[in-house]
Design an enzyme around this catalytic site. Sequence first.
Site, PDB file in Angstrom:
ATOM      1  N   ASP A  41       0.822  -1.223   0.000  1.00 23.81           N
ATOM      2  CA  ASP A  41       0.000   0.000   0.000  1.00 23.81           C
ATOM      3  C   ASP A  41       0.855   1.271   0.000  1.00 23.81           C
ATOM      4  O   ASP A  41       0.639   2.186   0.832  1.00 23.81           O
ATOM      5  CB  ASP A  41      -0.921   0.030   1.240  1.00 23.81           C
ATOM      6  CG  ASP A  41      -1.677  -1.266   1.463  1.00 23.81           C
ATOM      7  OD1 ASP A  41      -2.088  -1.884   0.468  1.00 23.81           O
ATOM      8  OD2 ASP A  41      -1.869  -1.643   2.634  1.00 23.81           O
ATOM      9  N   GLU A 248     -11.604  -0.193  -2.965  1.00 22.95           N
ATOM     10  CA  GLU A 248     -10.784   0.364  -1.878  1.00 22.95           C
ATOM     11  C   GLU A 248      -9.609   1.127  -2.486  1.00 22.95           C
ATOM     12  O   GLU A 248      -9.488   1.240  -3.702  1.00 22.95           O
ATOM     13  CB  GLU A 248     -10.276  -0.753  -0.953  1.00 22.95           C
ATOM     14  CG  GLU A 248      -9.349  -1.742  -1.631  1.00 22.95           C
ATOM     15  CD  GLU A 248      -8.955  -2.932  -0.759  1.00 22.95           C
ATOM     16  OE1 GLU A 248      -9.455  -3.063   0.374  1.00 22.95           O
ATOM     17  OE2 GLU A 248      -8.153  -3.755  -1.231  1.00 22.95           O
TER      18      GLU A 248
HETATM   19  O1  FUB Z   1      -3.097  -3.624   3.523  1.00 19.28           O
HETATM   20  C1  FUB Z   1      -4.371  -3.903   4.049  1.00 19.28           C
HETATM   21  C2  FUB Z   1      -5.415  -3.592   3.051  1.00 19.28           C
HETATM   22  O2  FUB Z   1      -5.205  -4.360   1.879  1.00 19.28           O
HETATM   23  C3  FUB Z   1      -5.412  -2.170   2.547  1.00 19.28           C
HETATM   24  O3  FUB Z   1      -5.933  -1.257   3.462  1.00 19.28           O
HETATM   25  C4  FUB Z   1      -6.169  -2.345   1.303  1.00 19.28           C
HETATM   26  O4  FUB Z   1      -6.154  -1.269   0.435  1.00 19.28           O
HETATM   27  C5  FUB Z   1      -5.505  -3.583   0.729  1.00 19.28           C
HETATM   28  O5  FUB Z   1      -4.313  -3.288   0.068  1.00 19.28           O
END
Ligand code: FUB
Length: 348
Positions: A41, A248
């Site tokens: 991320d 997301e």
């Molecule tokens: O790294 C945990 C979660 O996985 C992140 O918050 C999301 O965007 C995905 O990458």
Amino acid sequence: MLKEKLNLISDAERVQKQDMQKAASLTSIAEPLVTHMYTADPSAHVFNGKIYIYPSHDIETDSPVNDNGDQYAMRDYHVFSLDSELSEVTDHGCVLDVADVAWAEKQMWAPDAAEKNGKYYLYFPARDYQGVFRLGVASADQPCGPFVAEQQPMQGSFSIDPAVFCDDDGQHYIYFGGIWGGQLQRWASGKYQDKDIYPADDAPALLPKVAKLSDDMLEFAHPAQDIQVIDENGELILAGDTDRRFFEGPWLHKYQGKYYFSYSTGDTHKIVYATGDSPYGPFTYQGVILEPVLGWTTHHSIAEYQGKWYLFYHDCTLSGGQTHLRSMKMTELTYDKQGNIKTIKPYV
Ligand code: FUB
């Protein structure tokens, strides 16, 4: 196999099985930026002429691999910097630990950072002691921390994946949200409900959120608003349109006067983008920035450095396809003459 037929394994487990078989045969366009730890991320910004990266810190865990994301059991953040595109990456060490955040119990997921008047702010999601994701903020005098967290989460915050954009007039905006493990579907009524409520496939998809940041950078300046992501006919993207709907990992950047809103499509594993004329949207869907990477999740940021644009992303090649052990990477991002982003294939 029988378990798969009976639907007893999660999508994340299924993808992990396939990816662990595929991992060795892939040739990546970019190498992991660091190999001494797992990082995911990556949110990148240029501060004081250097590239700073604020990623998640992936760790080994006994938590099950499931579609709730329990396997993402991260507990702290490190900050990294590069003096130039090709230079060594410096690990500035642990800058914030969950043990030092009064309200947070676990799962320090995708963070981002911002600068205002020589002070630096780290925005991060974590689950509170009730199991609800909230957004927190921590501040520092240096981009590489260490960061000191506020005692409470940001008021009115929920869900995951904060990303902060600074417009040309110096106003900061925070973008956030994520479905499934990110809990956005639990806020459909405006209040938290302890059950998942998803729209029907032919209804508009759940929408990401945006708020202006307050002058002191510590709170929302107004209640979070929906961000409309629309198709070429001006209609909201539908929940069943999993190749294009928001899942997301929102990010906002500006290129030649236009606002580019990009995000992950989650279970179809793409980074896509939409463009608009205001930081609040609406944003019209345009296309794919990054094709699926090895691993279930895909998550990115975009930054300009010395006249070139870069995509920061992650995949699971270094861990041999283990879905919760990811590595951040960086590659150049280019536009055509009309300002369309050219799609990146992560493997040759
Ligand atoms: O790294 C945990 C979660 O996985 C992140 O918050 C999301 O965007 C995905 O990458």
